[in-house]
Design an enzyme around this catalytic site. Sequence first.
Site, PDB file in Angstrom:
ATOM      1  N   ILE A  64      34.075  27.720  36.579  1.00  0.00           N
ATOM      2  CA  ILE A  64      34.493  27.709  35.173  1.00  0.00           C
ATOM      3  C   ILE A  64      35.834  28.458  35.172  1.00  0.00           C
ATOM      4  O   ILE A  64      35.971  29.499  35.824  1.00  0.00           O
ATOM      5  CB  ILE A  64      33.438  28.387  34.260  1.00  0.00           C
ATOM      6  CG1 ILE A  64      33.847  28.388  32.784  1.00  0.00           C
ATOM      7  CG2 ILE A  64      33.082  29.794  34.717  1.00  0.00           C
ATOM      8  CD1 ILE A  64      32.717  28.848  31.836  1.00  0.00           C
ATOM      9  N   SER A  65      36.846  27.903  34.507  1.00  0.00           N
ATOM     10  CA  SER A  65      38.188  28.493  34.553  1.00  0.00           C
ATOM     11  C   SER A  65      38.234  29.867  33.878  1.00  0.00           C
ATOM     12  O   SER A  65      37.417  30.162  33.013  1.00  0.00           O
ATOM     13  CB  SER A  65      39.192  27.574  33.853  1.00  0.00           C
ATOM     14  OG  SER A  65      39.195  26.294  34.426  1.00  0.00           O
ATOM     15  N   HIS A  66      39.240  30.703  34.256  1.00  0.00           N
ATOM     16  CA  HIS A  66      39.485  31.977  33.573  1.00  0.00           C
ATOM     17  C   HIS A  66      39.638  31.720  32.069  1.00  0.00           C
ATOM     18  O   HIS A  66      40.294  30.739  31.696  1.00  0.00           O
ATOM     19  CB  HIS A  66      40.843  32.573  33.991  1.00  0.00           C
ATOM     20  CG  HIS A  66      40.911  33.089  35.374  1.00  0.00           C
ATOM     21  ND1 HIS A  66      40.904  32.281  36.485  1.00  0.00           N
ATOM     22  CD2 HIS A  66      41.011  34.362  35.821  1.00  0.00           C
ATOM     23  CE1 HIS A  66      41.005  33.036  37.561  1.00  0.00           C
ATOM     24  NE2 HIS A  66      41.067  34.292  37.197  1.00  0.00           N
TER      25      HIS A  66
END
Length: 214
Positions: A64-66
């Site tokens: 999951i992206s930052h």
Amino acid sequence: MEDTYRHQGLRKRMITELRERKLTDEATLLAMASVPRHLFFPDKVFLEKAYEDIAFQIGAGQTISHPSTVAIQTGLLQVKRGMRILEIGTGSGYQTAVLLELGAKVFSIERQHELFMKTKALLDQMKYPAKLSFGDGYLGWPAYAPFDRILVTAGAPQIPAALLSQLKPGGRLVIPVGGENKQQMVLVSRGEDGQFTQEICGEFSFVPLLNDRN
Ligand code: SAH
């Protein structure tokens, strides 16, 4: 499916931190303030981590992206209510939820079957009405094209031609382009005359956009 005061407090702090770093516009921050990011994590053990500015393993070798990356990509898109958005790389579904909170109609493609199934169930349960597809995002989604906005959430070696052709005049495409470890964020704008212009918006590190051969 719990969103406790503790989670809400951590989320508020995350939004404050993003705002202080001037990472994006208010509409994006408001949307992110509404999405319980911890519910997109694979395991309850990690809930405290959900509001730190880190990427996180979500299974099948994906992340999951930052939150800061989600804020930047979403800000670059400049989403308006009712727009049709194609997302490549559904992953956990977190970015999908943020786009839905902005009032967009979201079409999202994921090529890992396990993640596709899991995220479809989660978004249904959370009543997020995204249109999801299991398939190869390199090809876009011709049946629902053209799109006002296209967002790619994995690093691509180059901009897939199908995505350019499925972008409306006046549209925007945001895509990280580069090698396996580092990519430049590219904002492609399509003029009303159909012409494309590109702008580079910083360096990032995404998991790779994979094609059918790898
Ligand atoms: N937007 C996601 C980020 C997920 S990471 C989130 O908020 O969680 C990138 C995702 O792109 C991974 O789930 C990966 O499986 C997917 N992906 C990689 N190559 C793809 C392709 N060709 N088509 C569609 N999805 C792809």
